[in-house]
Design an enzyme around this catalytic site. Structure first.
Site, PDB file in Angstrom:
ATOM      1  N   LYS A  14      -0.539 -14.203   1.708  1.00 32.95           N
ATOM      2  CA  LYS A  14      -0.628 -13.922   3.193  1.00 32.95           C
ATOM      3  C   LYS A  14      -0.661 -15.197   3.935  1.00 32.95           C
ATOM      4  O   LYS A  14       0.628 -15.398   4.828  1.00 32.95           O
ATOM      5  CB  LYS A  14      -1.832 -13.205   3.568  1.00 32.95           C
ATOM      6  CG  LYS A  14      -2.033 -11.850   3.127  1.00 32.95           C
ATOM      7  CD  LYS A  14      -2.770 -11.070   3.452  1.00 32.95           C
ATOM      8  CE  LYS A  14      -4.498 -11.483   3.479  1.00 32.95           C
ATOM      9  NZ  LYS A  14      -5.015 -11.650   2.236  1.00 32.95           N
ATOM     10  N   ARG A  89      -9.226  -5.233   8.269  1.00 30.27           N
ATOM     11  CA  ARG A  89      -9.630  -5.148   6.836  1.00 30.27           C
ATOM     12  C   ARG A  89     -10.570  -3.684   6.675  1.00 30.27           C
ATOM     13  O   ARG A  89     -11.090  -3.748   5.701  1.00 30.27           O
ATOM     14  CB  ARG A  89     -10.503  -6.433   6.647  1.00 30.27           C
ATOM     15  CG  ARG A  89      -9.588  -7.152   5.727  1.00 30.27           C
ATOM     16  CD  ARG A  89     -10.543  -8.510   5.901  1.00 30.27           C
ATOM     17  NE  ARG A  89     -10.405  -9.422   4.544  1.00 30.27           N
ATOM     18  CZ  ARG A  89      -9.916 -10.789   4.747  1.00 30.27           C
ATOM     19  NH1 ARG A  89      -9.315 -11.182   5.842  1.00 30.27           N
ATOM     20  NH2 ARG A  89      -9.714 -11.404   3.683  1.00 30.27           N
ATOM     21  N   ARG A 128      -6.837 -22.463  -6.758  1.00 26.90           N
ATOM     22  CA  ARG A 128      -6.842 -22.773  -5.433  1.00 26.90           C
ATOM     23  C   ARG A 128      -8.358 -23.372  -4.810  1.00 26.90           C
ATOM     24  O   ARG A 128      -8.334 -24.497  -4.148  1.00 26.90           O
ATOM     25  CB  ARG A 128      -6.462 -21.669  -4.446  1.00 26.90           C
ATOM     26  CG  ARG A 128      -6.664 -22.082  -2.721  1.00 26.90           C
ATOM     27  CD  ARG A 128      -5.919 -20.827  -2.037  1.00 26.90           C
ATOM     28  NE  ARG A 128      -7.089 -19.840  -1.482  1.00 26.90           N
ATOM     29  CZ  ARG A 128      -7.011 -18.770  -1.023  1.00 26.90           C
ATOM     30  NH1 ARG A 128      -5.708 -18.548  -0.531  1.00 26.90           N
ATOM     31  NH2 ARG A 128      -7.850 -18.122  -0.635  1.00 26.90           N
ATOM     32  N   ARG A 134     -13.041 -24.234  -0.486  1.00 28.21           N
ATOM     33  CA  ARG A 134     -13.653 -23.016  -0.053  1.00 28.21           C
ATOM     34  C   ARG A 134     -14.789 -22.678  -0.889  1.00 28.21           C
ATOM     35  O   ARG A 134     -14.272 -22.165  -2.196  1.00 28.21           O
ATOM     36  CB  ARG A 134     -12.592 -22.042   0.455  1.00 28.21           C
ATOM     37  CG  ARG A 134     -11.750 -22.061   1.504  1.00 28.21           C
ATOM     38  CD  ARG A 134     -10.640 -20.944   1.541  1.00 28.21           C
ATOM     39  NE  ARG A 134     -11.203 -19.697   1.598  1.00 28.21           N
ATOM     40  CZ  ARG A 134     -10.347 -18.477   1.764  1.00 28.21           C
ATOM     41  NH1 ARG A 134      -9.096 -18.738   2.134  1.00 28.21           N
ATOM     42  NH2 ARG A 134     -11.127 -17.327   1.587  1.00 28.21           N
ATOM     43  N   ARG A 146     -15.014 -10.126  -3.443  1.00 29.20           N
ATOM     44  CA  ARG A 146     -13.911  -9.966  -2.360  1.00 29.20           C
ATOM     45  C   ARG A 146     -12.897  -9.028  -2.672  1.00 29.20           C
ATOM     46  O   ARG A 146     -12.404  -8.091  -1.706  1.00 29.20           O
ATOM     47  CB  ARG A 146     -13.315 -11.215  -2.144  1.00 29.20           C
ATOM     48  CG  ARG A 146     -14.152 -12.254  -1.302  1.00 29.20           C
ATOM     49  CD  ARG A 146     -13.651 -13.656  -1.444  1.00 29.20           C
ATOM     50  NE  ARG A 146     -12.471 -13.963  -0.945  1.00 29.20           N
ATOM     51  CZ  ARG A 146     -11.961 -14.990  -1.316  1.00 29.20           C
ATOM     52  NH1 ARG A 146     -12.141 -16.067  -2.352  1.00 29.20           N
ATOM     53  NH2 ARG A 146     -10.578 -15.464  -0.554  1.00 29.20           N
TER      54      ARG A 146
HETATM   55  P1  AMP Z   1      -9.546 -14.964   4.339  1.00 29.76           P
HETATM   56  O1  AMP Z   1      -9.214 -16.250   4.579  1.00 29.76           O
HETATM   57  O2  AMP Z   1      -8.583 -13.951   5.101  1.00 29.76           O
HETATM   58  O3  AMP Z   1      -9.387 -14.458   2.830  1.00 29.76           O
HETATM   59  O4  AMP Z   1     -11.149 -14.566   4.513  1.00 29.76           O
HETATM   60  C1  AMP Z   1     -12.112 -15.109   4.246  1.00 29.76           C
HETATM   61  C2  AMP Z   1     -13.292 -14.343   4.470  1.00 29.76           C
HETATM   62  O5  AMP Z   1     -13.319 -14.235   5.845  1.00 29.76           O
HETATM   63  C3  AMP Z   1     -13.349 -13.120   4.177  1.00 29.76           C
HETATM   64  O6  AMP Z   1     -13.747 -12.933   2.924  1.00 29.76           O
HETATM   65  C4  AMP Z   1     -14.483 -12.516   4.951  1.00 29.76           C
HETATM   66  O7  AMP Z   1     -15.756 -12.897   4.622  1.00 29.76           O
HETATM   67  C5  AMP Z   1     -14.224 -12.803   6.377  1.00 29.76           C
HETATM   68  N1  AMP Z   1     -13.144 -12.157   7.019  1.00 29.76           N
HETATM   69  C6  AMP Z   1     -11.662 -12.574   7.422  1.00 29.76           C
HETATM   70  N2  AMP Z   1     -11.075 -11.772   8.063  1.00 29.76           N
HETATM   71  C7  AMP Z   1     -11.970 -10.692   8.207  1.00 29.76           C
HETATM   72  C8  AMP Z   1     -12.054  -9.488   8.714  1.00 29.76           C
HETATM   73  N3  AMP Z   1     -11.046  -8.924   9.346  1.00 29.76           N
HETATM   74  N4  AMP Z   1     -13.029  -8.538   8.546  1.00 29.76           N
HETATM   75  C9  AMP Z   1     -14.175  -8.792   8.333  1.00 29.76           C
HETATM   76  N5  AMP Z   1     -14.294 -10.145   7.548  1.00 29.76           N
HETATM   77  C10 AMP Z   1     -13.406 -10.855   7.675  1.00 29.76           C
END
Ligand code: AMP
Length: 190
Positions: A14, A89, A128, A134, A146
């Site tokens: 994404k 989400r 990654r 991360r 996740r």
């Molecule tokens: P991402 O970078 O999109 O993979 O997000 C990393 C982490 O941020 C996720 O595993 C969640 O802990 C948190 N996070 C990101 N976006 C959301 C969302 N829309 N709702 C809840 N948690 C989020």
């Protein structure tokens, strides 16, 4: 205004695709994951709170996430459209987003999902994690959590957007250019 939700499991690409699409379609890219990480780096209260969830691979609570997203949208009143990456989400987030956009006489134009097999994605994330720094990319158990969060809370959103005739899916496996082309074909047809 076109407002696109980029949908997909962790590691589906994404963020990578958003970089291309935001330039091509002149969209404001809002990645909730990136905004949380920015807050963690700057040790804000929001960052401290989000970190306790993110480090485990759990979703951050809806209330906090929705409020943050809305304030980011409000910071960009001149925007020609938004590319939402990693948001919504959960069903509550999707409903809140619809209501919020409606209050501005706007709406989601379409949702485009990047599809890929879980095992490929887990391997991609572990790879990654070697360079991203991360914590949630470095431990297979957190990664699996996740995916569980995704399957339980995020996957039902596909039906939510299908019911509105706004759901499109593209094959997320291929070169970056191939996938950008597939996404562009969908966006150009809107
Ligand atoms: P991402 O970078 O999109 O993979 O997000 C990393 C982490 O941020 C996720 O595993 C969640 O802990 C948190 N996070 C990101 N976006 C959301 C969302 N829309 N709702 C809840 N948690 C989020």
């Amino acid at each position: 205004m076109i407002n696109i939700v980029l949908f997909g499991k962790p590691g589906a690409g994404k963020g990578t695709q958003a970089e291309f699409l935001k330039k091509k379609y002149n969209l404001t890219h809002l990645s909730t994951g990136d905004i949380f990480r920015f807050n963690i780096k700057n040790e804000t209260e929001l960052g401290k709170l989000a970190k306790t969830y993110m480090d485990k691979g759990d979703l951050v609570p809806d209330e906090v996430t929705i409020q943050m997203l809305q304030s980011e949208v409000d910071k960009n009143p001149q925007s020609e459209g938004f590319l939402f990456d990693g948001f919504p989400r959960t069903l509550s987030q999707a409903e809140a987003l619809d209501n919020f956009l409606e209050s501005k006489k706007e709406k989601i134009t379409a949702t485009v999902a990047l599809e890929a097999n879980d095992e490929i994605l887990v391997q991609r994330l572990l790879e990654r994690g070697k360079t991203s720094g991360r914590p949630d990319d470095q431990d297979e158990e957190k990664i699996r959590n996740r995916y569980q969060e995704y399957n339980e809370k995020t996957a039902p959103l596909m039906d939510y957007y299908k019911a509105q005739n706004k759901f499109h899916a593209v094959d997320g496996i291929g070169t970056i250019e191939e996938i950008t082309d597939r996404l562009s074909t969908v966006i150009d047809s809107l």
